[in-house]
Write a protein that holds these residues in place. Structure first.
Motif, PDB file in Angstrom:
ATOM      1  N   PHE A 246       0.843  -1.157   0.103  1.00 53.95           N
ATOM      2  CA  PHE A 246      -0.051   0.014   0.051  1.00 53.95           C
ATOM      3  C   PHE A 246       0.841   1.329   0.092  1.00 53.95           C
ATOM      4  N   TYR A 247       1.930   1.184   0.903  1.00 58.50           N
ATOM      5  CA  TYR A 247       2.672   2.538   0.830  1.00 58.50           C
ATOM      6  C   TYR A 247       3.449   2.485  -0.236  1.00 58.50           C
ATOM      7  N   GLU A 248       4.005   1.632  -0.744  1.00 61.26           N
ATOM      8  CA  GLU A 248       4.751   1.912  -2.060  1.00 61.26           C
ATOM      9  C   GLU A 248       4.041   2.205  -3.211  1.00 61.26           C
ATOM     10  N   ILE A 278      -6.190   2.994   3.333  1.00 55.51           N
ATOM     11  CA  ILE A 278      -5.449   2.004   3.999  1.00 55.51           C
ATOM     12  C   ILE A 278      -6.624   0.934   4.860  1.00 55.51           C
ATOM     13  N   ILE A 279      -7.477   1.569   5.683  1.00 59.87           N
ATOM     14  CA  ILE A 279      -8.476   0.873   6.176  1.00 59.87           C
ATOM     15  C   ILE A 279      -9.223   0.081   5.222  1.00 59.87           C
ATOM     16  N   ASN A 280      -9.839   0.760   3.992  1.00 57.88           N
ATOM     17  CA  ASN A 280     -10.334  -0.012   3.050  1.00 57.88           C
ATOM     18  C   ASN A 280      -9.554  -1.297   2.659  1.00 57.88           C
ATOM     19  N   MET A 281      -8.465  -1.034   2.289  1.00 58.69           N
ATOM     20  CA  MET A 281      -7.591  -1.810   1.750  1.00 58.69           C
ATOM     21  C   MET A 281      -7.307  -3.233   2.671  1.00 58.69           C
ATOM     22  N   PRO A 312      -7.165  -1.156  -8.158  1.00 59.81           N
ATOM     23  CA  PRO A 312      -8.196  -0.238  -7.802  1.00 59.81           C
ATOM     24  C   PRO A 312      -7.630   0.914  -6.981  1.00 59.81           C
ATOM     25  N   ILE A 313      -6.909   0.892  -6.105  1.00 57.82           N
ATOM     26  CA  ILE A 313      -6.497   1.807  -5.110  1.00 57.82           C
ATOM     27  C   ILE A 313      -5.584   2.625  -6.048  1.00 57.82           C
TER      28      ILE A 313
END
Length: 326
Positions: A246-248, A278-281, A312-313
């Motif tokens: 996520f962070y990358e 990030i919560i949704n991920m 999608p993110i």
């Protein structure tokens, strides 16, 4: 009995006290608080000579706070030899040195270690010694962040070449051919924008597939996904990889577009969007994992698992960039 012999005796067939947490690269205060609480709890419930390892997982490595010699008694032997050379053979100090170790998870990364007093210092004067530990950990966190940004800039540099390839290929096509291949009309005036989007998605896919490969090689192997989820260490590692991915993905867009018009506002906006994304991920990843666990006979396609979560993110982040550019 010298310090090496004492540690040999203590570490032989004795459980090591371990604890750990993930360091959000955007929450230094939270990391400091977690580290303080973890070490304080340790000092309240253990003894100064208890073998322990407190681990901070980061986006591109890990930081360990532990007694010197825990992982290699040869290190402690070398330390003790040097100390006696400097202080003399008559020195009698059985305090165990405390070390902060940063291990980058990169191809050419070098392990960095720094001794910060002793475990007894931590027990005797927690606040003062914690401040010294945090100074070293904070520097390691910054080194880790530098690694993350460096990785993103390599991807961004590659995306420029990919963007030109896409744009050149689209230019060679007439309008009907483009529509046949893409499923929609692509005007000449939109070539640069669309080829940039495609190049960004190409780099995100590289991030995603790299994460999936790590899980396949280091966690899954020949096991079923359900077995990974039933093991605490493997399960925690999977969700650490998800957070890293996520962070990358997030920092790719932050670093690439921070210098556009309104770049500062965009950066703040993406940081703000991160909280919900990030919560949704994590919820999406957990639900997909639970669904996979329910079917214990099927091996989960990790490439698809990671792609379904993160593409999608990335597309949403690309839309956010578009809004600021337009």
């Amino acid at each position: 009995m010298d310090i090496q012999e004492k540690l040999n005796a203590k570490y032989d067939n004795i459980a090591i006290y371990t604890s750990g947490f993930y360091a959000d690269p955007e929450d230094e205060l939270g990391t400091r608080s977690k580290l303080s609480e973890t070490l304080k709890s340790f000092t309240m419930n253990q003894h100064a000579d208890t073998p322990f390892s407190l681990q901070i997982m980061t986006t591109n490595g890990e930081i360990n706070v532990m007694p010197l010699g825990l992982l290699s008694l040869d290190e402690l032997k070398a330390y003790e030899t040097k100390r006696r050379e400097q202080a003399g053979l008559t020195t009698d100090d059985d305090a165990i040195p405390l070390v902060v170790q940063f291990a980058p998870h990169t191809e050419k990364g070098q392990i960095q270690k720094q001794i910060v007093g002793t475990t007894q210092n931590l027990f005797d004067n927690f606040n003062t010694h914690f401040a010294a530990i945090w100074t070293v950990v904070k520097a390691d966190l910054q080194a880790n962040q530098t690694l993350l940004v460096g990785i993103e800039r390599d991807l961004i540099s590659d995306s420029a070449d990919i963007q030109r390839e896409y744009q050149d290929n689209f230019k060679l096509m007439d309008a009907p051919t483009r529509k046949a291949k893409l499923g929609f009309d692509l005007k000449d005036t939109d070539l640069t924008h669309f080829s940039t989007f495609m190049a960004d998605m190409h780099e995100i896919q590289a991030i995603v597939l790299s994460s999936a490969a790590f899980v396949k090689n280091e966690l899954l192997g020949d096991d079923l996904f359900a077995q990974v989820m039933n093991d605490k260490v493997s399960r925690n590692t999977l969700f650490w990889v998800l957070d890293n991915t996520f962070y990358e993905t997030l920092y790719y867009f932050i670093e690439k577009y921070r210098d556009i018009a309104n770049g500062k506002k965009l950066t703040r906006h993406l940081h703000h969007q991160k909280k919900l994304l990030i919560i949704n991920m994590r919820n999406d990843a957990y639900q997909r994992a639970q669904a996979a666990v329910e079917d214990a006979t099927t091996k989960l396609d990790m490439d698809k698992y990671f792609s379904d979560i993160f593409v999608p993110i990335a597309e949403q982040l690309a839309r956010e960039v578009d809004q600021f550019q337009n």
